[in-house]
Design a protein around this motif. Structure first.
Motif, PDB file in Angstrom:
ATOM      1  N   ASN A 109       7.073  -8.281  19.582  1.00  0.00           N
ATOM      2  CA  ASN A 109       6.211  -8.258  20.758  1.00  0.00           C
ATOM      3  C   ASN A 109       5.193  -9.387  20.768  1.00  0.00           C
ATOM      4  O   ASN A 109       4.827  -9.882  21.831  1.00  0.00           O
ATOM      5  CB  ASN A 109       5.543  -6.897  20.894  1.00  0.00           C
ATOM      6  CG  ASN A 109       6.504  -5.879  21.468  1.00  0.00           C
ATOM      7  OD1 ASN A 109       6.756  -5.874  22.658  1.00  0.00           O
ATOM      8  ND2 ASN A 109       7.099  -5.064  20.618  1.00  0.00           N
ATOM      9  N   ALA A 127       8.213 -14.049  27.308  1.00  0.00           N
ATOM     10  CA  ALA A 127       9.592 -13.559  27.377  1.00  0.00           C
ATOM     11  C   ALA A 127      10.610 -14.641  27.709  1.00  0.00           C
ATOM     12  O   ALA A 127      11.740 -14.343  28.042  1.00  0.00           O
ATOM     13  CB  ALA A 127       9.727 -12.398  28.371  1.00  0.00           C
ATOM     14  N   HIS A 132       4.044   3.660  -3.454  1.00  0.00           N
ATOM     15  CA  HIS A 132       4.211   4.938  -4.153  1.00  0.00           C
ATOM     16  C   HIS A 132       4.263   6.119  -3.194  1.00  0.00           C
ATOM     17  O   HIS A 132       4.248   7.263  -3.606  1.00  0.00           O
ATOM     18  CB  HIS A 132       3.099   5.109  -5.192  1.00  0.00           C
ATOM     19  CG  HIS A 132       3.108   4.002  -6.208  1.00  0.00           C
ATOM     20  ND1 HIS A 132       3.973   3.982  -7.263  1.00  0.00           N
ATOM     21  CD2 HIS A 132       2.395   2.861  -6.271  1.00  0.00           C
ATOM     22  CE1 HIS A 132       3.786   2.871  -7.955  1.00  0.00           C
ATOM     23  NE2 HIS A 132       2.829   2.172  -7.375  1.00  0.00           N
ATOM     24  N   LEU A 180       9.214  -6.690  31.910  1.00  0.00           N
ATOM     25  CA  LEU A 180       8.335  -7.756  31.433  1.00  0.00           C
ATOM     26  C   LEU A 180       8.689  -8.105  29.995  1.00  0.00           C
ATOM     27  O   LEU A 180       8.204  -9.087  29.451  1.00  0.00           O
ATOM     28  CB  LEU A 180       6.879  -7.299  31.498  1.00  0.00           C
ATOM     29  CG  LEU A 180       6.476  -6.697  32.844  1.00  0.00           C
ATOM     30  CD1 LEU A 180       5.065  -6.152  32.784  1.00  0.00           C
ATOM     31  CD2 LEU A 180       6.576  -7.748  33.934  1.00  0.00           C
ATOM     32  N   THR A 181       9.497  -7.246  29.374  1.00  0.00           N
ATOM     33  CA  THR A 181       9.973  -7.534  28.022  1.00  0.00           C
ATOM     34  C   THR A 181      11.488  -7.721  28.154  1.00  0.00           C
ATOM     35  O   THR A 181      11.945  -8.033  29.233  1.00  0.00           O
ATOM     36  CB  THR A 181       9.612  -6.388  27.071  1.00  0.00           C
ATOM     37  OG1 THR A 181      10.168  -5.191  27.570  1.00  0.00           O
ATOM     38  CG2 THR A 181       8.110  -6.237  26.965  1.00  0.00           C
ATOM     39  N   THR A 182      12.247  -7.560  27.134  1.00  0.00           N
ATOM     40  CA  THR A 182      13.717  -7.725  27.137  1.00  0.00           C
ATOM     41  C   THR A 182      14.120  -9.123  27.614  1.00  0.00           C
ATOM     42  O   THR A 182      13.316  -9.862  28.155  1.00  0.00           O
ATOM     43  CB  THR A 182      14.471  -6.694  28.032  1.00  0.00           C
ATOM     44  OG1 THR A 182      14.318  -7.048  29.399  1.00  0.00           O
ATOM     45  CG2 THR A 182      14.007  -5.288  27.764  1.00  0.00           C
ATOM     46  N   PRO A 194       0.824  -1.222   0.000  1.00  0.00           N
ATOM     47  CA  PRO A 194       0.000   0.000   0.000  1.00  0.00           C
ATOM     48  C   PRO A 194       0.855   1.268   0.000  1.00  0.00           C
ATOM     49  O   PRO A 194       0.382   2.333  -0.354  1.00  0.00           O
ATOM     50  CB  PRO A 194      -0.799  -0.110   1.300  1.00  0.00           C
ATOM     51  CG  PRO A 194      -0.793  -1.545   1.638  1.00  0.00           C
ATOM     52  CD  PRO A 194       0.502  -2.093   1.132  1.00  0.00           C
ATOM     53  N   LEU A 195       2.102   1.140   0.428  1.00  0.00           N
ATOM     54  CA  LEU A 195       2.958   2.321   0.543  1.00  0.00           C
ATOM     55  C   LEU A 195       3.980   2.407  -0.585  1.00  0.00           C
ATOM     56  O   LEU A 195       4.921   3.188  -0.507  1.00  0.00           O
ATOM     57  CB  LEU A 195       3.704   2.283   1.886  1.00  0.00           C
ATOM     58  CG  LEU A 195       2.832   2.299   3.136  1.00  0.00           C
ATOM     59  CD1 LEU A 195       3.660   2.079   4.371  1.00  0.00           C
ATOM     60  CD2 LEU A 195       2.087   3.627   3.240  1.00  0.00           C
ATOM     61  N   LEU A 234       7.166 -12.133  22.166  1.00  0.00           N
ATOM     62  CA  LEU A 234       7.422 -11.902  23.594  1.00  0.00           C
ATOM     63  C   LEU A 234       6.202 -12.313  24.402  1.00  0.00           C
ATOM     64  O   LEU A 234       6.294 -12.985  25.422  1.00  0.00           O
ATOM     65  CB  LEU A 234       7.685 -10.416  23.849  1.00  0.00           C
ATOM     66  CG  LEU A 234       9.123  -9.939  23.946  1.00  0.00           C
ATOM     67  CD1 LEU A 234       9.136  -8.451  24.217  1.00  0.00           C
ATOM     68  CD2 LEU A 234       9.865 -10.660  25.047  1.00  0.00           C
ATOM     69  N   TRP A 256      -5.720   6.565  -1.756  1.00  0.00           N
ATOM     70  CA  TRP A 256      -6.083   5.353  -1.037  1.00  0.00           C
ATOM     71  C   TRP A 256      -5.347   5.224   0.299  1.00  0.00           C
ATOM     72  O   TRP A 256      -5.905   4.875   1.311  1.00  0.00           O
ATOM     73  CB  TRP A 256      -5.770   4.142  -1.928  1.00  0.00           C
ATOM     74  CG  TRP A 256      -6.218   2.868  -1.301  1.00  0.00           C
ATOM     75  CD1 TRP A 256      -7.444   2.306  -1.382  1.00  0.00           C
ATOM     76  CD2 TRP A 256      -5.449   2.012  -0.467  1.00  0.00           C
ATOM     77  NE1 TRP A 256      -7.497   1.157  -0.666  1.00  0.00           N
ATOM     78  CE2 TRP A 256      -6.277   0.954  -0.092  1.00  0.00           C
ATOM     79  CE3 TRP A 256      -4.129   2.041  -0.004  1.00  0.00           C
ATOM     80  CZ2 TRP A 256      -5.843  -0.074   0.725  1.00  0.00           C
ATOM     81  CZ3 TRP A 256      -3.703   1.018   0.822  1.00  0.00           C
ATOM     82  CH2 TRP A 256      -4.564  -0.029   1.175  1.00  0.00           C
ATOM     83  N   TYR A 257      -4.042   5.540   0.260  1.00  0.00           N
ATOM     84  CA  TYR A 257      -3.324   5.331   1.525  1.00  0.00           C
ATOM     85  C   TYR A 257      -3.476   6.492   2.478  1.00  0.00           C
ATOM     86  O   TYR A 257      -3.198   6.379   3.655  1.00  0.00           O
ATOM     87  CB  TYR A 257      -1.851   4.970   1.281  1.00  0.00           C
ATOM     88  CG  TYR A 257      -0.958   6.112   0.866  1.00  0.00           C
ATOM     89  CD1 TYR A 257      -0.527   7.050   1.804  1.00  0.00           C
ATOM     90  CD2 TYR A 257      -0.539   6.233  -0.457  1.00  0.00           C
ATOM     91  CE1 TYR A 257       0.291   8.091   1.429  1.00  0.00           C
ATOM     92  CE2 TYR A 257       0.282   7.268  -0.819  1.00  0.00           C
ATOM     93  CZ  TYR A 257       0.693   8.203   0.117  1.00  0.00           C
ATOM     94  OH  TYR A 257       1.500   9.224  -0.251  1.00  0.00           O
ATOM     95  N   LYS A 281      -3.770   5.955  -6.084  1.00  0.00           N
ATOM     96  CA  LYS A 281      -3.060   5.219  -5.025  1.00  0.00           C
ATOM     97  C   LYS A 281      -2.857   6.126  -3.813  1.00  0.00           C
ATOM     98  O   LYS A 281      -3.069   5.742  -2.678  1.00  0.00           O
ATOM     99  CB  LYS A 281      -1.695   4.755  -5.528  1.00  0.00           C
ATOM    100  CG  LYS A 281      -1.759   3.563  -6.439  1.00  0.00           C
ATOM    101  CD  LYS A 281      -1.564   2.277  -5.664  1.00  0.00           C
ATOM    102  CE  LYS A 281      -1.635   1.095  -6.599  1.00  0.00           C
ATOM    103  NZ  LYS A 281      -1.639  -0.165  -5.891  1.00  0.00           N
ATOM    104  N   ARG A 337      -2.766   6.828 -12.173  1.00  0.00           N
ATOM    105  CA  ARG A 337      -2.716   5.678 -11.285  1.00  0.00           C
ATOM    106  C   ARG A 337      -2.087   6.106  -9.939  1.00  0.00           C
ATOM    107  O   ARG A 337      -2.583   5.760  -8.869  1.00  0.00           O
ATOM    108  CB  ARG A 337      -1.870   4.587 -11.932  1.00  0.00           C
ATOM    109  CG  ARG A 337      -2.148   3.221 -11.343  1.00  0.00           C
ATOM    110  CD  ARG A 337      -1.315   2.165 -12.040  1.00  0.00           C
ATOM    111  NE  ARG A 337      -0.414   1.576 -11.102  1.00  0.00           N
ATOM    112  CZ  ARG A 337       0.900   1.628 -11.183  1.00  0.00           C
ATOM    113  NH1 ARG A 337       1.469   2.270 -12.175  1.00  0.00           N
ATOM    114  NH2 ARG A 337       1.653   1.059 -10.291  1.00  0.00           N
TER     115      ARG A 337
END
Lengths: 303, 422
Positions: free
Chosen positions: A119, A127, A100, B79-81, A97-98, A122, B9-10, B6, B2
């Motif tokens: 994530n 974790a 262009h 809680l991550t890492t 979608p990106l 995780l 659209w985005y 596009k 075109r």
């Protein structure tokens, strides 16, 4: 002297991993002029697919002991499948979608995909690291004081195999020719009757297959898979791709080995805390004199 | 043409995302405004007070919690890492202790969890998050580097901080008055490790490896000093990079020194990878790690190479209520995390809740008042009997008081599990 040979082997092992991941960066950059920062996560997801496959065999069959070659092959196959499916989805949802949009937009989108996948894993693993069952035979080859474990030989061999396979795919097959044509000039390739969208997807598929398969082999080597495992190898492989000349397939391989060896030797000479410093000083030095990397194409005419 | 279509659209989804983001941001801000009605416990009001504008008679700022609101306890852990392998059990142990005492003086206790990423910047961000959430006190930060970085942030708000896992010497050496620590100081542990290796195992030639963290490097610094004073030789010091897993070049460098033992300061992921690759390289010497790897996950990840590894668990009180604690933990979460810090955390939360019970008073309006200085004094002066880690008492700098009797515990990996040596 033996120690330097040993370090060279260490460098080639890690360099092969970097090279295999770097190929994915370079291929995608070649056709899209975009850095797929989520590529390291494909490596990670491949490693997870491999560990879950092997754990499944471990829990339900005795094949890990009886026929490890089959289960390892199955694990690598699953790693490839998962990475490829994710890459196709990634391309369809986050990048196409990106296509262009300004060049920074897909880059940010890629970073988003990377954070998202990390994530998700995780959360899924809470974790924790998933430990690979002990399927690979222990032991090593000893030549004098130099010792190379079987798993290390396996990793070195597989990375070379994957790279040769990819090289032949790019050089010898019709699809490979299409990928090169799109990389050369997308609009002209389209005029020649090449389906550009399909070729771009296939480029992602090729890079992802390599990353997924390498992820499984690397996971077996280090013994586990973790959500954060793709980040640093991803960054290093990206560096390797730039060093070798982004967009160049042989360049990515050369860059990977160069970086791996530089890290190994620096660890011995100055200590591991300086290996990234040295690697990036070398990167800067190379880019000052050859901004297009070792084997990259000069792009000054294009700009 | 075109290209134009596009683009249109985005743009749509991007606009939608931007608008949603703005709306969420506005909503979050207005929530904060609502909080201002609560009275003078907001960060702005607190900082005005600590700068001397309105000092109540008791000294220090008094936090007022209106009837119907809850006492908020912050938990700063990761809680991550990669360090989440230790961080999540720390959270779980804290929640277990909090669940056993759901209210004080009729005011419910609410936990606010912030992920501090086991890093300095992460812990400072977590501190700002918890301060903004108007917590009364904080359990954490989890890691030494984070604790050192975030202490000033908590200190500026006069919020009492009980860290249950940040063991580096520098954490309590900063002179922060609002800090207590239920985990033992690395100074003691590093020295005891050196004595164990030199006196008990009779090894004299070692290589030290750390993960470049405040904790890992600090512990190895103490070890090096003590070991050299005893007469031992540190052949070389190496480092590993957190987040990487292939340490074979480091391993090659280590085996080149032919040490009798490799001593590691750091956490599970790096320690396990190091042990595993030392094994792959045919290294046959001994290995020793510390509380950062004292977990079943370390053994699972390192595989057979972990067998025989020594794990220093630091000082341990002679009499503890650990068995009772771990039974409750298993009943709640299904398994013993096998982690070093769950019991320290459990005791840390109980110290905090006891201290709040001591100083919290209900005023004539039915609001709960907690004086910050009194709370800090109560935490520092506490004696927690029958804790999961023994009797907990603190020195003036916030460190655990060793006088209550402790031995230096060392485990060895035997048959795939940690077994305590005598």
């Amino acid at each position: 002297m033996e120690q330097w040979i040993q370090l060279t082997i260490d460098g080639i092992t890690l360099g092969g991993v970097y090279a295999c991941i770097a190929l994915g960066y370079t291929l995608v950059y070649g056709v899209l002029r975009m850095i797929n920062f989520a590529h390291g996560e494909l490596f990670m997801m491949g490693a997870f697919a491999g560990v879950y496959t092997l754990q499944g065999f471990q829990d339900h069959t005795s094949l890990n002991e009886d026929l490890p070659s089959l289960t390892i092959t199955a694990a690598i196959f699953m790693g490839i499948v998962v990475a490829v499916v994710l890459a196709v989805l990634m391309e369809r949802i986050a990048y196409r979608p990106l296509r262009h949009a300004p060049r920074l937009a897909p880059l940010i989108s890629a970073i988003g995909v990377s954070i998202f996948l990390r994530n998700v894993m995780l959360r899924y693993t809470n974790a924790r690291r998933e430990v690979y069952p002990d399927v690979f035979p222990d032991g090593s080859i000893e030549i004098g004081d130099v010792s190379v474990s079987y798993i290390k030989l396996f990793l070195i061999g597989m990375s070379i195999l994957f790279m040769v396979g990819l090289y032949l795919f790019i050089q010898r097959t019709k699809t490979g020719t299409a990928i090169r044509a799109v990389a050369e000039d997308r609009d002209t390739a389209a005029l020649m009757g090449i389906d550009v969208d399909r070729t771009i997807v296939l480029t992602f598929v090729a890079g992802a297959a390599l990353a997924g398969a390498t992820g499984v082999c690397y996971g077996m080597y280090v013994g586990n898979a973790a959500a954060g495992m793709g980040f640093i190898p991803g960054i290093k492989a990206f560096t390797a791709a730039v060093l070798g000349g982004i967009g160049s397939v042989p360049g990515a391989m050369l860059g990977g080995y160069f970086l791996g060896l530089s890290e190994a030797y620096t660890t011995k000479l100055f200590g591991a805390q300086y290996k990234d410093v040295v690697a990036f000083v070398l990167l800067v030095a190379v880019l000052i004199f050859r901004p297009w990397g070792f084997l990259g194409k000069r792009e000054d005419r294009r700009a | 043409m075109r290209m134009e279509s596009k683009k249109a659209w985005y743009r749509w989804p991007l606009m939608a995302v931007a608008v949603t983001g703005l709306a969420l941001f506005a909503a979050a801000c207005s929530d904060d405004d609502d909080g201002d009605d609560g009275g003078d416990e907001t960060p702005a009001a607190t900082s005005a007070a600590t700068s001397g504008a309105t000092q109540p008679a008791g000294g220090g700022e008094t936090i007022t919690i209106s009837a119907g609101e809850s006492i908020k306890i912050g938990i700063s852990t990761t809680l991550t890492t990669d360090a989440a392998e230790l961080g999540i059990p720390i959270r779980d142990a804290a929640l277990l202790a909090l669940s056993e005492r759901p209210d004080i003086e009729g005011f419910s206790i609410e936990n606010v969890i912030a992920d501090d990423l086991c890093s300095g910047p992460g812990s400072e961000a977590a501190a700002q998050q918890l301060i903004a959430a108007e917590v009364v006190a904080v359990i954490g930060p989890m890691c030494s580097g984070g604790a050192v970085a975030a202490l000033d942030d908590y200190g500026a708000e006069n919020i009492v901080v009980i860290t249950t896992s940040a063991t580096n010497t520098s954490v309590t050496a900063q002179g922060a008055t609002n800090l207590a620590r239920t985990a033992w100081n690395d100074d003691v542990q590093g020295e005891e490790m050196a004595k164990f290796v030199y006196n008990e195992l009779n090894l004299t030639n070692v290589v030290l490896v750390d993960d470049q963290s405040t904790y890992g490097k600090g512990l190895m610094d103490v070890f090096e000093t003590s070991f050299t004073e005893l007469g031992g030789t540190v052949a070389s010091r190496e480092v590993v990079t957190v987040g990487e897993q292939d340490y074979s070049a480091v391993v090659t460098t280590i085996t080149g020194e032919s040490p009798e033992m490799v001593v590691f300061g750091g956490y599970i992921a790096e320690g396990a990878a190091l042990v595993r690759q030392l094994g792959d390289a045919g290294y046959e010497g001994a290995f020793m790690g510390a509380d950062g790897i004292a977990d079943q996950d370390f053994i699972d990840q390192a595989g057979e190479a972990a067998e025989g590894a020594y794990v220093s668990r630091g000082p341990q009180a002679l009499e503890t209520n650990f068995d009772e604690f771990i039974a409750k933990y298993i009943a709640e979460y299904g398994e013993d995390a096998g982690t070093q810090f769950t019991d320290f955390t459990y005791d840390g939360v109980n110290v905090l809740l006891n201290a709040i019970e001591q100083v919290a008073t209900v005023n004539s309006d039915g609001d709960l008042e907690i004086n910050q200085d009194d709370l800090i004094a109560a935490v520092k002066g506490i004696t927690l009997e029958n804790g999961a880690t023994g009797t907990v008492e603190f020195l003036d700098n916030g460190d655990r008081d060793l006088a209550v009797g402790a031995i230096n515990r060392v485990d060895q990996v035997t048959g795939g599990v940690l077994v305590e040596l005598n």
